[in-house]
Design an enzyme around this catalytic site. Structure first.
Site, PDB file in Angstrom:
ATOM      1  N   HIS A  97     -28.080 104.835 -19.638  1.00 24.17           N
ATOM      2  CA  HIS A  97     -28.266 103.533 -20.285  1.00 24.17           C
ATOM      3  C   HIS A  97     -26.960 102.962 -20.840  1.00 24.17           C
ATOM      4  O   HIS A  97     -26.911 101.791 -21.229  1.00 24.17           O
ATOM      5  CB  HIS A  97     -29.345 103.618 -21.383  1.00 24.17           C
ATOM      6  CG  HIS A  97     -28.887 104.172 -22.687  1.00 24.17           C
ATOM      7  ND1 HIS A  97     -29.092 105.489 -23.052  1.00 24.17           N
ATOM      8  CD2 HIS A  97     -28.239 103.597 -23.733  1.00 24.17           C
ATOM      9  CE1 HIS A  97     -28.594 105.689 -24.257  1.00 24.17           C
ATOM     10  NE2 HIS A  97     -28.066 104.558 -24.698  1.00 24.17           N
ATOM     11  N   ASP A 101     -32.106 109.898 -18.169  1.00 29.30           N
ATOM     12  CA  ASP A 101     -31.056 109.073 -18.774  1.00 29.30           C
ATOM     13  C   ASP A 101     -29.744 109.854 -18.734  1.00 29.30           C
ATOM     14  O   ASP A 101     -29.275 110.378 -19.742  1.00 29.30           O
ATOM     15  CB  ASP A 101     -31.459 108.704 -20.202  1.00 29.30           C
ATOM     16  CG  ASP A 101     -30.525 107.691 -20.843  1.00 29.30           C
ATOM     17  OD1 ASP A 101     -29.665 107.152 -20.127  1.00 29.30           O
ATOM     18  OD2 ASP A 101     -30.669 107.451 -22.055  1.00 29.30           O
ATOM     19  N   SER A 161     -24.784 107.118 -28.399  1.00 23.20           N
ATOM     20  CA  SER A 161     -25.415 107.294 -27.094  1.00 23.20           C
ATOM     21  C   SER A 161     -24.442 107.888 -26.081  1.00 23.20           C
ATOM     22  O   SER A 161     -23.260 107.544 -26.053  1.00 23.20           O
ATOM     23  CB  SER A 161     -25.911 105.951 -26.564  1.00 23.20           C
ATOM     24  OG  SER A 161     -27.045 105.507 -27.258  1.00 23.20           O
TER      25      SER A 161
END
Length: 269
Positions: free
Chosen positions: A73, A121, A216
């Site tokens: 992502h 992911d 992230s």
């Protein structure tokens, strides 16, 4: 003799990862803390070009001298990326740090940005040139395929993400202790419920320490019995209610579920 030599080389290679020259200091501090400089030397900053300025967007892990592991992502095919390695403060051009352009983006084939809760992911970034390993730039170890950490296993999340929900982003690399929450607990209705899948790891959920925006793609670092640090998770998502929400642990891509994919991508690219 050749086989024995090859085996010893592989073992030596395995032992060369996950052992920082500058050992991390690991007291538990509410809300996280500044990391000791260069104590997580596989941690990288993924940055994108914004009108001639490089901006931090995600973390990542150096897993090979030419490859960085991050979250799918984090990646947009329309952006130009670089990876900054060996850095403690993002605002300082520190001696021994490097900035290397990304030459190839490989996102997991089953990743769907519209279905984050399906998992997968994960992405690999090939560097434009291989990096030399130093005290400040080292490889992160990957766990054995299929490894599942037990409930309450102690790990550390690292990154330059926000210090709190809607808070400031730090210049200094942060670390925070998180306890693993096993799937049986994390998938309960009062926790993440069916949003969490077995290809993920939950950690935290105490309402105090968590990953946050900007973390992230970065690593969930967990120490093995031999002292080596292994990257068991990739920061994937948290609660829309806030970064430190009670019973909403940080959710990570479970790296041990993707070892074959990682090895295949590196070998074939």
């Amino acid at each position: 003799m050749i086989r024995a030599l090859l085996l010893s080389t592989l073992v030596a290679g395995a032992l060369s990862c996950g052992l920082p020259a500058n050992l991390p200091q690991l007291p538990r501090v509410v809300g996280g803390e500044d990391a000791r400089p260069n104590s997580w030397p596989w941690q990288v900053s993924l940055q994108y070009d914004s009108s001639g300025q490089w901006r931090h967007t995600c973390g990542g892990t150096l897993v090979d001298q030419s490859w960085v592991l991050t979250a799918a992502h984090c990646i947009s095919s329309s952006r130009t990326y670089r990876v900054v390695l060996g850095r403690h403060s993002l605002s300082t051009n520190e001696p021994g740090s490097l900035a290397v352009k990304v030459s190839k983006l490989v996102v997991h084939q089953d990743w769907n940005s519209n279905q984050l809760s399906n998992g997968n992911d994960i992405a690999l970034l090939k560097l434009a040139s291989p990096v030399s390993l130093t005290d400040k730039i080292q490889l992160g170890c990957l766990p054995a395929a299929g490894t599942i950490l037990p409930n309450n296993y102690v790990c550390y999340v690292t990154g330059w993400g926000r210090l709190q929900t809607n808070g400031a982003s730090p210049d200094i690399l942060q670390q925070g202790q998180l306890l693993v929450v096993d799937y049986a607990t994390c998938s309960k209705p009062g926790w993440w419920g069916s949003t969490v899948k077995t290809n993920m790891i939950c950690a935290g959920g105490d309402g105090i320490i968590s990953s946050c925006n900007g973390d992230s793609g970065g690593p969930l670092n967990c120490q093995g019995a031999n002292g080596q640090w292994q990257v068991h998770g990739i920061v994937s998502f948290g609660s829309s209610l806030g970064c430190n929400y009670y019973h909403k642990p940080s959710v990570f891509t479970r790296v041990s579920n993707y070892i074959d994919w990682i090895n295949s991508v590196i070998a074939n690219n």
